[in-house]
Design a protein around this motif. Structure first.
Motif, mmCIF file in Angstrom:
data_model
loop_
_atom_site.group_PDB
_atom_site.id
_atom_site.type_symbol
_atom_site.label_atom_id
_atom_site.label_comp_id
_atom_site.label_asym_id
_atom_site.label_seq_id
_atom_site.Cartn_x
_atom_site.Cartn_y
_atom_site.Cartn_z
ATOM 1 N N ARG A 131 0.818 -1.220 0.000
ATOM 2 C CA ARG A 131 0.000 0.000 0.000
ATOM 3 C C ARG A 131 0.850 1.268 0.000
ATOM 4 N NH1 ARG A 131 -3.440 -2.544 4.477
ATOM 5 N NH2 ARG A 131 -4.558 -4.130 3.282
ATOM 6 N N ALA A 132 2.105 1.117 0.389
ATOM 7 C CA ALA A 132 2.989 2.275 0.257
ATOM 8 C C ALA A 132 3.294 2.532 -1.219
ATOM 9 C CB ALA A 132 4.273 2.042 1.030
ATOM 10 N N ILE A 165 5.643 7.050 8.817
ATOM 11 C CA ILE A 165 5.556 5.636 9.218
ATOM 12 C C ILE A 165 6.389 4.745 8.307
ATOM 13 C CG2 ILE A 165 3.311 5.809 10.356
ATOM 14 C CD1 ILE A 165 2.065 4.595 7.869
ATOM 15 N N HIS A 166 6.697 5.221 7.095
ATOM 16 C CA HIS A 166 7.546 4.397 6.242
ATOM 17 C C HIS A 166 9.013 4.774 6.361
ATOM 18 C CE1 HIS A 166 4.168 2.396 4.504
ATOM 19 N NE2 HIS A 166 3.605 3.534 4.179
ATOM 20 N N ARG A 193 -1.734 13.464 0.510
ATOM 21 C CA ARG A 193 -1.350 12.450 1.486
ATOM 22 C C ARG A 193 -0.979 11.142 0.786
ATOM 23 N NH1 ARG A 193 -6.075 11.123 5.454
ATOM 24 N NH2 ARG A 193 -6.846 10.029 3.642
ATOM 25 N N ASN A 198 -11.447 11.963 3.340
ATOM 26 C CA ASN A 198 -11.308 11.487 4.724
ATOM 27 C C ASN A 198 -9.980 11.895 5.341
ATOM 28 O OD1 ASN A 198 -9.782 9.850 3.131
ATOM 29 N ND2 ASN A 198 -10.480 7.921 3.984
ATOM 30 N N PRO A 199 -9.727 13.204 5.423
ATOM 31 C CA PRO A 199 -8.483 13.596 6.097
ATOM 32 C C PRO A 199 -8.517 13.164 7.557
ATOM 33 C CG PRO A 199 -9.907 15.495 5.803
ATOM 34 C CD PRO A 199 -10.542 14.362 5.065
ATOM 35 N N PHE A 200 -7.331 12.903 8.129
ATOM 36 C CA PHE A 200 -7.267 12.622 9.562
ATOM 37 C C PHE A 200 -7.637 13.896 10.307
ATOM 38 C CE2 PHE A 200 -3.631 9.877 7.999
ATOM 39 C CZ PHE A 200 -4.385 8.724 8.005
ATOM 40 N N PRO A 201 -8.274 13.780 11.454
ATOM 41 C CA PRO A 201 -8.590 14.996 12.214
ATOM 42 C C PRO A 201 -7.330 15.568 12.874
ATOM 43 C CG PRO A 201 -9.490 13.051 13.295
ATOM 44 C CD PRO A 201 -8.819 12.582 12.059
ATOM 45 N N LYS A 202 -6.338 15.824 12.059
ATOM 46 C CA LYS A 202 -5.078 16.407 12.524
ATOM 47 C C LYS A 202 -4.765 17.591 11.625
ATOM 48 C CE LYS A 202 -3.235 11.848 13.646
ATOM 49 N NZ LYS A 202 -2.497 11.663 14.859
ATOM 50 N N TYR A 233 2.164 11.997 7.510
ATOM 51 C CA TYR A 233 1.963 10.718 8.187
ATOM 52 C C TYR A 233 2.576 9.536 7.427
ATOM 53 C CZ TYR A 233 -0.198 6.840 10.579
ATOM 54 O OH TYR A 233 -0.391 5.687 11.267
ATOM 55 N N GLY A 234 2.296 9.461 6.114
ATOM 56 C CA GLY A 234 2.814 8.339 5.328
ATOM 57 C C GLY A 234 4.330 8.275 5.347
ATOM 58 N N GLY A 265 -0.980 3.807 -3.728
ATOM 59 C CA GLY A 265 -1.741 4.719 -2.871
ATOM 60 C C GLY A 265 -3.206 4.735 -3.245
#
Lengths: 435, 255
Positions: free
Chosen positions: B87-88, B114-115, B164, B98-102, B110-111, B91
């Motif tokens: 999934r990296a 974490i990678h 994102r 659906n953005p993160f509530p950040k 974020y991506g 995409g």
């Protein structure tokens, strides 16, 4: 048909709606009235516990009576019991009455001595042993008055009731009036009610909630440290990771059932497992905490799962879509969004546990405990009481002064619950996020 | 546009939801630097097939996938493949923004975080800026990178989601009806963006709008009742469809 006139059908519908509104208002009115009645009765009988009658007199701590050896060595002075101190106090009170020119017909020395609480000698003894240099000096003390005298000042005891009461006479009440006039006796805020330990049947005026509050606090600590992580971990696993099959369905049903199990059953379980099988001490906050943890777990699990469910799937998809692992998706995105709900659930579970009585009776927390439990972690294994159990305990005592204490303890418990619930609401307001 | 290299190859893919045979024997080649549109009536399986391409269907317990989908010669359904790594590289942008509530910044960062794609804060800043620029959002948000992503308008949110998705530098970008929740102006912006993006990625887009498919894609696949009915050059599909079902659909007789 004119629009200005209502047809019968519309009239009937409107009438039904008005009726329904009235039912609703009535229901709210009844609940409010019940709440007001409850609070009035609790506060009217319980507020008195926060004020206590004290006798303010100078006491000459004579060396010959309290420290015959003259060494001021606390170990040696330990030999003088409260009886020795009682004599000194009685003499001091008689002296103070004479000095202030209070004369009451037929008043004997015993009458005077009996207006003092049986706890007073211990009060003075503790003060002297803590500071032996006081011996030989004349020191002003505020000592507790007897429970009946305290009741007279609070209106619980009257001249009529004293006439048929063997524990108090009308002469003593007259003395109390006179001492109040001279400023020897007054009602002051009673910190000891919050901090002191429980007292025996004969001295309700000295009974306090200290041990019970500490015990409840320790139990809440145990519950918080065990139930929150366990419950949240279990919910996350069940909600986010567990496969949906017959087994997880079974577990789910059982958790829901567990939430409905009467609390006394948890008490029996605690008695059997933690005390009889595991050999943990009776009356200890650790056992109470463990039992309450078992009781609170389902509440926390249900609340946590509900708040995890409420996080929209689009958030999980978004995280997985950029290549987060399942665990990263849960811990980075889902859990923070569910946190306010989880915290609210945990606090409400804690509030429920704080007010729980039945299981604690079974594991021996109803015992009369005079000693404060030690500091944690050893303190978790010391005997302690708990707030609701202390209330139950006091309502069982004979002296009417304990009714006032019990109501006062209910006020303290209600304040704690109010604080917990307010915290829950604040946390939810503060951290609630929209998506 | 110039290259015709194949990025992903699907061969006899079958998808089952429990007993329901949702995708029947689909063969598709996804070309690099090309926008491939999946069209078809609701429930025809186009979104399901799209979600097979980055194994998002793994999250659905009852879903089973058979056949093989190759990415550079490797079957992505091989048991040795970790879907997280896949999934990296592939995409995804979803139907509803659906953005993160950040914050906007954290959404894009974020991506890469974490990678472990960046080594320093400066490098991360650079990736965020680059991604937002490629998503044509930089000019609008550069002064409020730390404002919440959920505070943007619908079209901006969707472009944030695209930023994102491209921040991890994927090779394929899947878009599941990315404009269905947007107004015409935002739709036009996103479509323009899609055209830009195909210079760097293979883009696969599921759409309900045939006009959109005609506007943005070079290749079109028409799905009907779980079958891939026709797959070819977009121009050819819309002007001279070979299958009568395709013709019925694009002329509005079935749907």
């Amino acid at each position: 048909m004119s629009l200005l006139a209502q047809d019968t059908r519309t009239k009937r519908r409107n009438a039904a709606e008005r009726r329904f509104r009235r039912y609703g208002l009535t229901a709210i009115g009844i609940s409010l009235a019940a709440l007001v009645m409850l609070l009035t009765s609790v506060f009217s009988s319980g507020l008195g516990a926060f004020r206590q009658t004290f006798i303010h007199i100078p006491i000459t701590l004579t060396e010959s009576a309290l420290d015959k050896s003259g060494t001021r060595d606390p170990d040696v002075m330990h030999k003088v019991t409260t009886i020795g101190y009682a004599r000194v106090i009685n003499a001091a009170l008689a002296q103070a009455i004479a000095d202030n020119g209070i004369v009451i017909d037929g008043l004997t020395d015993d009458d005077i001595a009996d207006t003092i609480s049986k706890e007073a000698p211990a009060q003075v003894r503790d003060a002297v042993l803590a500071n032996p240099d006081l011996v030989g000096q004349t020191v002003s003390f505020s000592i507790l008055a007897n429970g009946r005298v305290d009741g007279y000042l609070k209106g619980r005891v009257s001249l009529e009731s004293a006439a048929i009461d063997t524990k108090i006479s009308t002469r003593q009440l007259a003395l109390a009036d006179a001492m109040q006039d001279k400023g020897l006796m007054s009602r002051d805020f009673n910190w000891a009610f919050i901090t002191a330990a429980d007292a025996s049947d004969q001295r309700p005026e000295a009974a306090g909630l200290g041990v019970a509050i500490l015990g409840s606090l320790y139990m809440m600590l145990v519950v918080l440290c065990l139930a929150l992580p366990l419950g949240v971990a279990a919910s996350i696993y069940l909600e986010e990771f567990a496969p949906k099959n017959r087994w997880t369905d079974l577990i789910e049903v059982n958790i829901a059932n567990l939430a409905a199990v009467p609390s006394i059953v948890f008490g029996i379980l605690g008695l059997a497992i933690f005390i009889n099988f595991a050999g943990l001490p009776q009356s200890a906050p650790i056992v109470g905490g463990l039992v309450l943890t078992l009781m609170t777990l389902p509440t926390i699990i249900i609340a946590t799962r509900a708040s995890l469910k409420a996080v929209p799937n689009s958030i999980r998809d978004a995280a997985l879509g950029v290549g987060a692992s399942k665990m990263q998706a849960v811990f980075h995105h889902v859990l923070p969004l569910a946190a306010p709900g989880i915290l609210t659930g945990a606090i409400l579970g804690l509030a429920q546990a704080l007010g729980e009585t039945a299981p604690l009776l079974l594991i021996g927390m109803v015992a009369f405990v005079r000693e404060y439990p030690g500091a944690p972690p050893e303190g978790f294994f010391d005997p302690a009481s708990a707030l609701p159990v202390q209330i139950y305990n006091w309502t069982q005592r004979a002296d009417p002064a304990f009714v006032e204490r019990a109501s006062g303890a209910i006020i303290v418990l209600l304040v704690f619950l109010l604080v917990l619930n307010a915290t829950a609401i604040l946390l939810r307001r503060r951290f609630e996020r929209r998506w | 546009m110039t290259t015709e290299t194949t990025k992903m190859t699907a061969r006899s893919v079958q998808v089952f939801y429990g007993d329901n045979h949702a995708i029947k024997d689909v063969d598709v080649d996804i070309l690099d630097n090309t926008v491939t549109a999946f069209i078809g009536p609701s429930g025809c399986g186009k979104s399901t097939f799209l979600r097979c391409l980055n194994r998002m269907n793994d999250t659905i317990d009852i879903c089973r996938v058979q056949g093989e989908i190759l990415m550079q010669g490797e079957n992505i359904y091989d048991p040795r493949v970790d879907p997280v790594q896949l999934r990296a590289k592939v995409g995804m942008v979803f139907q509803k923004p659906n953005p993160f509530p950040k914050s906007i910044y954290d959404n894009v960062a974020y991506g890469p975080k974490i990678h472990g794609l960046t080594r320093s804060k400066a490098e991360l800043d650079e990736v965020v800026e680059k991604s937002l620029r490629r998503a044509a959002l930089w000019a609008e948000v550069k002064d409020r990178l730390h404002a919440p992503g959920t505070g943007l308008s619908g079209g901006q949110q969707q472009r944030l989601c695209i930023a994102r998705a491209i921040a991890t530098n994927p090779e394929v970008l899947l878009m599941d009806e990315p404009c269905s929740a947007l107004d015409p102006i935002a739709t036009a912006q996103v479509e323009e963006l899609i055209d830009e993006l195909r210079t760097q990625f293979a883009v696969v887009i599921v759409t309900h709008s045939m006009q959109q498919a005609a506007r943005v894609s070079q290749r079109t696949a028409f799905f009907h009742l779980g079958n891939l009915v026709e797959y070819g050059e977009t121009g050819q599909i819309f002007t001279t469809p070979r299958d009568p079902r395709t013709e019925s659909y694009i002329t509005g007789r079935i749907g």
